[in-house]
Design a protein around this motif. Sequence first.
Motif, PDB file in Angstrom:
ATOM      1  N   ARG A 120       0.518  -1.341   0.020  1.00  0.00           N
ATOM      2  CA  ARG A 120       0.072   0.087   0.106  1.00  0.00           C
ATOM      3  C   ARG A 120       0.911   1.304  -0.002  1.00  0.00           C
ATOM      4  N   GLN A 121       1.845   1.137   0.803  1.00  0.00           N
ATOM      5  CA  GLN A 121       2.757   2.308   0.740  1.00  0.00           C
ATOM      6  C   GLN A 121       3.566   2.677  -0.475  1.00  0.00           C
ATOM      7  N   ILE A 122       3.983   1.302  -1.092  1.00  0.00           N
ATOM      8  CA  ILE A 122       4.356   1.579  -2.514  1.00  0.00           C
ATOM      9  C   ILE A 122       3.306   2.313  -3.576  1.00  0.00           C
ATOM     10  N   ASN A 123       2.140   1.909  -3.451  1.00  0.00           N
ATOM     11  CA  ASN A 123       1.239   2.325  -4.269  1.00  0.00           C
ATOM     12  C   ASN A 123       0.903   3.759  -3.998  1.00  0.00           C
ATOM     13  N   ASN A 124       0.930   4.069  -2.808  1.00  0.00           N
ATOM     14  CA  ASN A 124       0.619   5.517  -2.318  1.00  0.00           C
ATOM     15  C   ASN A 124       1.661   6.273  -2.880  1.00  0.00           C
ATOM     16  N   ASN A 125       3.038   5.796  -2.973  1.00  0.00           N
ATOM     17  CA  ASN A 125       4.182   6.604  -3.432  1.00  0.00           C
ATOM     18  C   ASN A 125       4.131   6.808  -4.825  1.00  0.00           C
ATOM     19  N   THR A 126       3.840   5.794  -5.644  1.00  0.00           N
ATOM     20  CA  THR A 126       3.966   5.835  -6.990  1.00  0.00           C
ATOM     21  C   THR A 126       2.742   5.812  -7.832  1.00  0.00           C
ATOM     22  N   TYR A 127       1.682   5.540  -7.120  1.00  0.00           N
ATOM     23  CA  TYR A 127       0.390   5.269  -8.013  1.00  0.00           C
ATOM     24  C   TYR A 127       0.428   4.228  -9.189  1.00  0.00           C
ATOM     25  N   LEU A 128       1.607   3.426  -8.859  1.00  0.00           N
ATOM     26  CA  LEU A 128       1.713   2.234  -9.783  1.00  0.00           C
ATOM     27  C   LEU A 128       1.054   1.039  -9.575  1.00  0.00           C
ATOM     28  N   SER A 129      -0.413   0.848  -9.159  1.00  0.00           N
ATOM     29  CA  SER A 129      -1.316   0.220  -8.793  1.00  0.00           C
ATOM     30  C   SER A 129      -1.089  -1.154  -9.041  1.00  0.00           C
ATOM     31  N   ALA A 130      -1.305  -1.465 -10.659  1.00  0.00           N
ATOM     32  CA  ALA A 130      -1.143  -2.758 -11.277  1.00  0.00           C
ATOM     33  C   ALA A 130       0.371  -3.539 -10.676  1.00  0.00           C
ATOM     34  N   GLN A 131       1.024  -2.853 -10.671  1.00  0.00           N
ATOM     35  CA  GLN A 131       2.621  -3.208 -10.405  1.00  0.00           C
ATOM     36  C   GLN A 131       2.566  -3.600  -8.939  1.00  0.00           C
ATOM     37  N   ALA A 132       2.269  -2.677  -8.211  1.00  0.00           N
ATOM     38  CA  ALA A 132       2.392  -2.963  -6.686  1.00  0.00           C
ATOM     39  C   ALA A 132       1.621  -3.928  -6.227  1.00  0.00           C
ATOM     40  N   PHE A 133       0.175  -3.831  -6.119  1.00  0.00           N
ATOM     41  CA  PHE A 133      -0.813  -5.057  -6.292  1.00  0.00           C
ATOM     42  C   PHE A 133      -0.515  -6.057  -6.766  1.00  0.00           C
ATOM     43  N   GLY A 134      -0.306  -6.194  -7.997  1.00  0.00           N
ATOM     44  CA  GLY A 134      -0.115  -7.309  -8.786  1.00  0.00           C
ATOM     45  C   GLY A 134       1.140  -8.161  -8.216  1.00  0.00           C
ATOM     46  N   THR A 135       2.097  -7.343  -7.693  1.00  0.00           N
ATOM     47  CA  THR A 135       3.437  -8.129  -7.197  1.00  0.00           C
ATOM     48  C   THR A 135       3.001  -8.945  -6.003  1.00  0.00           C
ATOM     49  N   ALA A 136       2.414  -8.080  -5.194  1.00  0.00           N
ATOM     50  CA  ALA A 136       1.950  -8.689  -3.844  1.00  0.00           C
ATOM     51  C   ALA A 136       0.994  -9.793  -4.247  1.00  0.00           C
ATOM     52  N   LEU A 137       0.305  -9.915  -4.907  1.00  0.00           N
ATOM     53  CA  LEU A 137      -0.933 -10.965  -5.138  1.00  0.00           C
ATOM     54  C   LEU A 137       0.242 -12.158  -5.439  1.00  0.00           C
ATOM     55  N   VAL A 138       0.981 -11.871  -6.572  1.00  0.00           N
ATOM     56  CA  VAL A 138       1.711 -13.187  -6.943  1.00  0.00           C
ATOM     57  C   VAL A 138       2.530 -13.898  -5.913  1.00  0.00           C
ATOM     58  N   ILE A 139       3.126 -12.815  -4.898  1.00  0.00           N
ATOM     59  CA  ILE A 139       3.958 -13.336  -3.736  1.00  0.00           C
ATOM     60  C   ILE A 139       3.186 -14.327  -2.937  1.00  0.00           C
ATOM     61  N   TYR A 140       1.852 -13.708  -2.500  1.00  0.00           N
ATOM     62  CA  TYR A 140       1.043 -14.470  -1.904  1.00  0.00           C
ATOM     63  C   TYR A 140       0.541 -15.945  -2.476  1.00  0.00           C
ATOM     64  N   TYR A 141       0.381 -15.496  -3.748  1.00  0.00           N
ATOM     65  CA  TYR A 141      -0.095 -16.985  -4.514  1.00  0.00           C
ATOM     66  C   TYR A 141       1.259 -17.826  -4.443  1.00  0.00           C
ATOM     67  N   ILE A 142       2.354 -17.444  -4.573  1.00  0.00           N
ATOM     68  CA  ILE A 142       3.487 -18.236  -4.460  1.00  0.00           C
ATOM     69  C   ILE A 142       3.503 -19.204  -3.415  1.00  0.00           C
ATOM     70  N   PHE A 143       3.338 -18.204  -2.166  1.00  0.00           N
ATOM     71  CA  PHE A 143       3.420 -18.902  -0.697  1.00  0.00           C
ATOM     72  C   PHE A 143       2.435 -19.929  -0.750  1.00  0.00           C
ATOM     73  N   ALA A 144       1.067 -19.677  -1.072  1.00  0.00           N
ATOM     74  CA  ALA A 144       0.033 -20.380  -0.795  1.00  0.00           C
ATOM     75  C   ALA A 144       0.186 -21.814  -1.569  1.00  0.00           C
ATOM     76  N   ARG A 145       0.203 -21.710  -2.942  1.00  0.00           N
ATOM     77  CA  ARG A 145       0.271 -22.648  -3.541  1.00  0.00           C
ATOM     78  C   ARG A 145       1.385 -23.435  -3.839  1.00  0.00           C
ATOM     79  N   PHE A 146       2.490 -22.857  -3.756  1.00  0.00           N
ATOM     80  CA  PHE A 146       3.839 -23.607  -4.006  1.00  0.00           C
ATOM     81  C   PHE A 146       4.587 -23.860  -2.738  1.00  0.00           C
ATOM     82  N   MET A 147       4.169 -23.321  -1.661  1.00  0.00           N
ATOM     83  CA  MET A 147       4.955 -23.721  -0.419  1.00  0.00           C
ATOM     84  C   MET A 147       3.972 -24.241   0.679  1.00  0.00           C
ATOM     85  N   VAL A 148       2.905 -23.579   1.196  1.00  0.00           N
ATOM     86  CA  VAL A 148       2.077 -24.213   2.169  1.00  0.00           C
ATOM     87  C   VAL A 148       1.426 -25.404   1.725  1.00  0.00           C
TER      88      VAL A 148
END
Lengths: 221, 223, 272
Positions: A175-203
Amino acid sequence: MPYLDFLTTYSDRFLDGTLITLGQFGLAVLVAIIAALISGLMKMSHSKTVRATATVYIELFRGTSLLVQLYWFYFVLPLFGFTLEKFTAGFVTVGLCYGAYGAELVRGSIQSVPKGQWEAALALNMSPAARMRRIILPQALVTILPPWGNLMVEILKGTALVALISVADLMFETRQINNNTYLSAQAFGTALVIYYIFARFMVTPVMRWLERVMARKIGRM
Amino acid sequence: MLDWKLDFTWEILPRLIAAAGNTLVAAGGGYLVAVVLGLVFALAQRTPSRTLTFIVRELVEFVRSTPLLLQIFFIYYVGPQFGLRLSPWAAGLIAIGLHYAAYLSEVYRGGIENVPKGQWEAARAINLSTVQTYRRIIIPQALPPALAGMGNYLVGILKDTPMLSVIGVAELMHTANSIGADNFRYLEPYTIVGLIFLAISLPTAWLIRRFDKALRRKMGLTR
Amino acid sequence: MKYDMSDYPLKLEGDNVPMVRFQNVTKKYGQLTVLDGLNLDVAEGEMVTIIGPSGSGKTTVLRMLMTLETIDSGVIYVDGEPLTHMEKNGRLVRASAAHLRKIRSKIGMCFQHFNLFPHMTALGNCMEGPIQVLGLSKEKAEKRALELLDMVGMAEKRDQHPSRLSGGQQQRVAIARALAMRPKVMLFDEVTSALDPEVISEVTSVIRSLVDQHNLTMLMVTHQIGFAREISDRICFFFAGQIEEQGAPKILLDSPQNDRTQQFLSAVLDAN
Ligand SMILES: Nc1ncnc2c1ncn2[C@@H]1O[C@H](COP(=O)(O)OP(=O)(O)O)[C@@H](O)[C@H]1O
Ligand SMILES: [Mg+2]
């Protein structure tokens, strides 16, 4: 800004946030296991008071929202004289919330152990505690693992809410990155992928692996 | 220490109750999206196209594996970057609807897969079209066992609506936050919000359990 | 439920104290009276077989003795001491959990469906009780377990989990597991009923050798009349929660006095 530049610029913050998220996740899982085990066993007690206590805990946490619980633990609990540091308030609340869901899994898995197993343990004159610890719980563990794996993913997702009480986890940093850059797709998209990798490929794979190990231990393979 | 202010409680209660109405609207609207979209996801995974099945399957996994809160932010903030501005309500309902559509599609899939293979064959034998087979034979049999699961996700959606407060949907949590910030008092608003959730979700969950039991008994599935 | 306890001695004393005594024992499930004033003595070293139609209460007798079921009235004695009750201020009162545990240590049981612990090997099953309950060292428990597995012919399968064993093999391990606790009384509840016909003899020959070589007191429920005839000292015919007729195998099986016994025996023998 090209995506690669975005990533290199903010990788430190994503990494810091991810580490905090993992810390929250690990500790919340621990709290959830303890809470689920205790309240699940209490639900099976002979004493009505003990059962009722467990029911109150379970229904309170399952009947309200995690977010409401977080705010309540962080903002209201201090008025009762319990001040929790935000990091602690975060994983404790998430753990207690999902522990209430886990309690039903604990109870169900224990009840799924055939009655004959209790009886055989009693015929060997084992104490109630030994029956539980040595005979029932190991077998219950095998049945609880698959649904518990789903719960683990829910816990991971639940930790994202601690950002709303300002714990600097992955969600918060994003959220902080988004607020600083307004690059919402990049910021939130990256976070989505990180969560996904943890859930799907680790947990999930770790839980599957545990299931296989336990199944082999119990000789069911 | 603790001092619960009764007059303050009375003052804020009407606002909170009004906001609870918004919470119910959000939950209902989100659920409607989820029920329909979930069915689309479930049916898409049963088409002969392997590519479509694969894509929808992965999408469902992705949505189920990532936090709803993040999805809400994504949908709300990414649109404007590409010139598409969504209102908080629209973004919220889409996010929550999409998230729960992923869960509901699994419920539907389970229900459909539980219908015995012989039913498909019997439908084929009387020459029903695929659409007719679903509408007249499969869904009527798949639905009742899926209803309890669907009900549980209705309660789930209700409890997740507070997340919509982060993009400014004026539901319960949002209202409690602003009351708290305006008055520097959090005890009453947050506690009342918790109680309102209990008052809605506990009876609903109880009704769903009863309904499920009655249905099972009626269908001869009683255990 | 209250009933007059003065008819029941605090302890059985004298010369011929039975190893097991059921004195006027009643068991109900709700409205259904399953056992009605049962009186049964089993002497030390005696092999008593219970036969009778399904639902007549045979299993219930064994389960009460194993304390898997409570009783509604009467007293069960084991080795002269009350099992279901204990002495307090010169009177018999309901047994405490600790008392049950003490007396129960004299009894072992084998079940129709074996009930082996699936998460332990054959050896682990046989070591569990001795280590956890009797407090034996691992070495001692293993030695004892191996001797018994050898006796039942299962030493080779010591490291197998129950899911890898046939029914007959599982039941033999279950017998070894019960014997590892050194009980004075052994209970067998239809231990061959869940087995394929061709492996029944694996289990019956183990029980036969127990009868021949040990001074165990045994109470067995079975539908195998021929086996019962061979090894029993006495056979009890149960009907509707009561002992309808009992006696030495030859007498009871060859010249039953009671109509119901005759009917039951001819039905069973026809079926075989
Ligand atoms: N847990 C129970 N609850 C209610 N009734 C029972 C229970 N266990 C056994 N019974 C009833 O008690 C009677 C005797 O059962 P059981 O001792 O198992 O008979 P048997 O072993 O001779 O076939 C039967 O009518 C049975 O239905
Ligand atoms: Mg029986």
